[in-house]
Motif scaffolding. Structure first.
Motif, PDB file in Angstrom:
ATOM      1  N   ALA A 300       0.696  -1.255  -0.053  1.00 44.74           N
ATOM      2  CA  ALA A 300      -0.146  -0.089   0.079  1.00 44.74           C
ATOM      3  C   ALA A 300       0.782   1.289   0.000  1.00 44.74           C
ATOM      4  CB  ALA A 300      -0.960  -0.128   1.305  1.00 44.74           C
ATOM      5  N   VAL A 301       0.351   2.366  -0.428  1.00 46.52           N
ATOM      6  CA  VAL A 301       0.730   3.622  -0.687  1.00 46.52           C
ATOM      7  C   VAL A 301      -0.284   4.493  -0.227  1.00 46.52           C
ATOM      8  CG1 VAL A 301       1.700   5.455  -1.971  1.00 46.52           C
ATOM      9  CG2 VAL A 301       2.329   3.086  -2.520  1.00 46.52           C
ATOM     10  N   PRO A 319      -1.476   4.672  10.279  1.00 39.76           N
ATOM     11  CA  PRO A 319      -1.420   3.233  10.352  1.00 39.76           C
ATOM     12  C   PRO A 319      -0.070   2.658  10.726  1.00 39.76           C
ATOM     13  CG  PRO A 319      -2.784   3.931   8.445  1.00 39.76           C
ATOM     14  CD  PRO A 319      -2.029   4.854   9.039  1.00 39.76           C
ATOM     15  N   GLY A 320       0.104   1.771  11.817  1.00 49.05           N
ATOM     16  CA  GLY A 320       1.311   1.413  12.085  1.00 49.05           C
ATOM     17  C   GLY A 320       2.116   0.516  11.125  1.00 49.05           C
ATOM     18  N   ARG A 321       1.576  -0.018   9.956  1.00 48.20           N
ATOM     19  CA  ARG A 321       2.087  -0.630   9.121  1.00 48.20           C
ATOM     20  C   ARG A 321       2.815   0.275   7.999  1.00 48.20           C
ATOM     21  NH1 ARG A 321      -1.385  -3.524   4.674  1.00 48.20           N
ATOM     22  NH2 ARG A 321       0.535  -4.046   3.972  1.00 48.20           N
ATOM     23  N   MET A 322       2.689   1.448   8.091  1.00 47.42           N
ATOM     24  CA  MET A 322       3.222   2.420   7.281  1.00 47.42           C
ATOM     25  C   MET A 322       4.303   3.074   7.498  1.00 47.42           C
ATOM     26  SD  MET A 322       1.190   2.910   4.397  1.00 47.42           S
ATOM     27  CE  MET A 322      -0.437   2.585   3.638  1.00 47.42           C
ATOM     28  N   ALA A 323       5.496   3.210   6.712  1.00 49.87           N
ATOM     29  CA  ALA A 323       6.829   3.784   7.123  1.00 49.87           C
ATOM     30  C   ALA A 323       6.892   5.086   6.214  1.00 49.87           C
ATOM     31  CB  ALA A 323       7.778   3.045   6.377  1.00 49.87           C
ATOM     32  N   ASP A 324       7.005   6.219   6.993  1.00 50.79           N
ATOM     33  CA  ASP A 324       7.159   7.561   6.487  1.00 50.79           C
ATOM     34  C   ASP A 324       8.278   7.680   5.359  1.00 50.79           C
ATOM     35  OD1 ASP A 324       7.238  10.438   6.337  1.00 50.79           O
ATOM     36  OD2 ASP A 324       7.765  10.854   8.122  1.00 50.79           O
ATOM     37  N   TYR A 350       3.441   7.618   2.860  1.00 49.28           N
ATOM     38  CA  TYR A 350       3.908   6.587   3.536  1.00 49.28           C
ATOM     39  C   TYR A 350       3.748   5.495   2.595  1.00 49.28           C
ATOM     40  CZ  TYR A 350       2.818   9.575   7.694  1.00 49.28           C
ATOM     41  OH  TYR A 350       2.965  10.625   8.635  1.00 49.28           O
ATOM     42  N   THR A 351       4.353   4.235   2.984  1.00 49.33           N
ATOM     43  CA  THR A 351       4.485   3.255   2.204  1.00 49.33           C
ATOM     44  C   THR A 351       4.592   2.038   3.243  1.00 49.33           C
ATOM     45  OG1 THR A 351       6.696   3.041   1.760  1.00 49.33           O
ATOM     46  CG2 THR A 351       5.483   4.248   0.072  1.00 49.33           C
ATOM     47  N   THR A 352       3.967   0.612   2.786  1.00 50.35           N
ATOM     48  CA  THR A 352       4.222  -0.381   3.489  1.00 50.35           C
ATOM     49  C   THR A 352       5.609  -0.956   3.087  1.00 50.35           C
ATOM     50  OG1 THR A 352       3.038  -1.875   1.797  1.00 50.35           O
ATOM     51  CG2 THR A 352       1.782  -1.071   3.711  1.00 50.35           C
ATOM     52  N   LEU A 380       8.125  -2.279  -6.326  1.00 48.60           N
ATOM     53  CA  LEU A 380       7.618  -3.108  -5.456  1.00 48.60           C
ATOM     54  C   LEU A 380       8.626  -3.922  -5.463  1.00 48.60           C
ATOM     55  CD1 LEU A 380       3.914  -4.100  -6.952  1.00 48.60           C
ATOM     56  CD2 LEU A 380       4.367  -2.561  -5.006  1.00 48.60           C
ATOM     57  N   SER A 381       8.785  -4.529  -4.024  1.00 42.87           N
ATOM     58  CA  SER A 381       9.925  -5.529  -3.737  1.00 42.87           C
ATOM     59  C   SER A 381       9.585  -6.915  -4.511  1.00 42.87           C
ATOM     60  CB  SER A 381       9.982  -5.810  -2.012  1.00 42.87           C
ATOM     61  OG  SER A 381      10.198  -4.661  -1.762  1.00 42.87           O
TER      62      SER A 381
END
Length: 382
Positions: A300-301, A319-324, A350-352, A380-381
């Motif tokens: 997610a983005v 959301p906790g899954r998200m990284a700044d 933010y992105t997962t 995407l990884s």
């Protein structure tokens, strides 16, 4: 002949020096006062509605004030070490909310692959409504203004556009629906379009799911919809989720415009409108977003206008899954609110963990909006 010194004379002789020793130095008083403010801010910001006025402080102050106090201690005659220690404590407690981005000095993003995705997020400032903004959309909008608006969008060369404030506002601060989908289809042939409330998302990739996130009844909102409103979704739906088919996988894009701390009916920055209702609405917006993201197993983005500076504790609800994505920015002090002095950043991305940020930069709007745009290059990884 020897002069006799009375007790009163001795007290008078001692009192100036003794009083000076008893007084707390001004720089130490200032350092203690600032530390008390920072501690209160850490505890109260984002948790109680009545702390919303102190939250408006430019975030940079949380780093700048302790530094000024440290410099001031150099000129202090007494309590220099104590004042410096208190100033350093306030810097340690508040510096992380100052908006400074030291990672810009060392962050080295990986080169983008050939199939990278370019995303552009922007608060359009009431779509293409002319300057003045607080007016009904005229029937004869100057063609040059609209053309400049679309030229700006095209110049981003984005695969996905997350646009906010797809809305006009009347003189009474009443939101007016915009129906510009036909123009968008002409301007962006081949793009897929999703719209909800005042968000619109354009994508080169097929849309497999779209929905506005409406907080549940127990989401904490307190009468957010004005009586008689013919567009309740404008006040309750503040995130548009679109799931896009990218290659052989699916990615969720969250296009958010979190409610302002200021009551929109105020028509401007009215400190008396920083009330309990708006605070509850902001919390409900972010909790609805967090609930959806946490239940979503897809990469997610998330990007948009959060109406929250780095100094506002309400960002804890992201959301906790998200990284700044901020470390990928090249700016030491990124600011996105273009209206007036650029002291505030209120737009975020933010992105997962499955998503890599190769490039992130802010794009000034050159007067088309009071917000800068956010342009990201992602992959995407594998």
């Amino acid at each position: 002949m020897t002069a006799r010194t009375t007790g009163a004379d001795q007290a008078a002789t001692r009192s100036p020096g003794a009083g000076a020793r008893r007084r707390i130095p001004l720089v130490l008083c200032a350092a203690i006062a600032w530390l008390v403010f920072v501690v209160a801010h850490r505890v109260l910001s984002g948790r109680v509605w009545w702390w919303q006025v102190p939250e408006l402080v430019p975030p940079l102050a949380l780093a700048a004030v302790p530094v000024v106090l440290l410099v001031a201690t150099l000129a202090a005659r007494r309590a220099r070490r104590a004042a410096a220690a208190v100033a350093l404590a306030s810097l340690a407690l508040g510096g992380g909310a100052s908006g400074l981005n030291p990672a810009a000095l060392w962050h080295d993003a990986a080169p983008a692959p050939a199939d990278a995705i370019t995303v552009f997020s922007w608060n359009t400032w009431y779509w293409d409504q002319p300057v003045g903004r607080q007016m009904p959309p005229p029937t004869g909008t100057p063609a040059g203004d609209v053309a400049a608006f679309y030229r700006y969008l095209h110049a981003q060369d984005a695969d996905v556009l997350l646009l906010q404030e797809y809305v006009y506002f009347g003189a009474d601060s009443r939101p007016i629906r915009v129906n510009d989908l036909d123009r968008l289809r002409r301007e962006f042939p081949g793009f897929h379009i999703a719209a909800a409330s005042e968000m619109v998302t354009l994508s080169r990739f097929p849309i497999v799911l779209q929905r506005g996130l409406d907080p549940p009844p127990d989401g904490g909102r307190d009468t957010p919809v004005p009586p008689g409103s013919d567009w309740p979704g404008f006040y309750t739906v503040k995130t548009l989720r679109t799931d896009l088919r990218v290659g052989s996988g699916t990615v969720s894009f969250y296009n958010s415009h979190i409610s302002s701390p200021v009551d929109p009916s105020a028509g401007g920055l009215d400190l008396f409108s920083l009330g309990r209702t708006q605070h509850a609405a902001r919390q409900a917006d972010l909790r609805a977003l967090a609930a959806d993201v946490e239940a979503n197993p897809l990469p997610a983005v998330l990007a948009g206008d959060f109406n929250a500076s780095p100094a506002m504790g309400i960002l804890r609800l992201v959301p906790g899954r998200m990284a700044d994505a901020t470390p990928a920015l090249r700016s030491l002090y990124p600011a996105t609110w273009d209206d007036g002095w650029p002291w505030w950043r209120i737009d975020w991305a933010y992105t997962t963990p499955e998503v890599t940020v190769h490039e992130y930069r802010l794009v000034r709007s050159n007067g088309l909006s009071d917000h800068s745009g956010q342009r990201l290059v992602l992959s995407l990884s594998r």
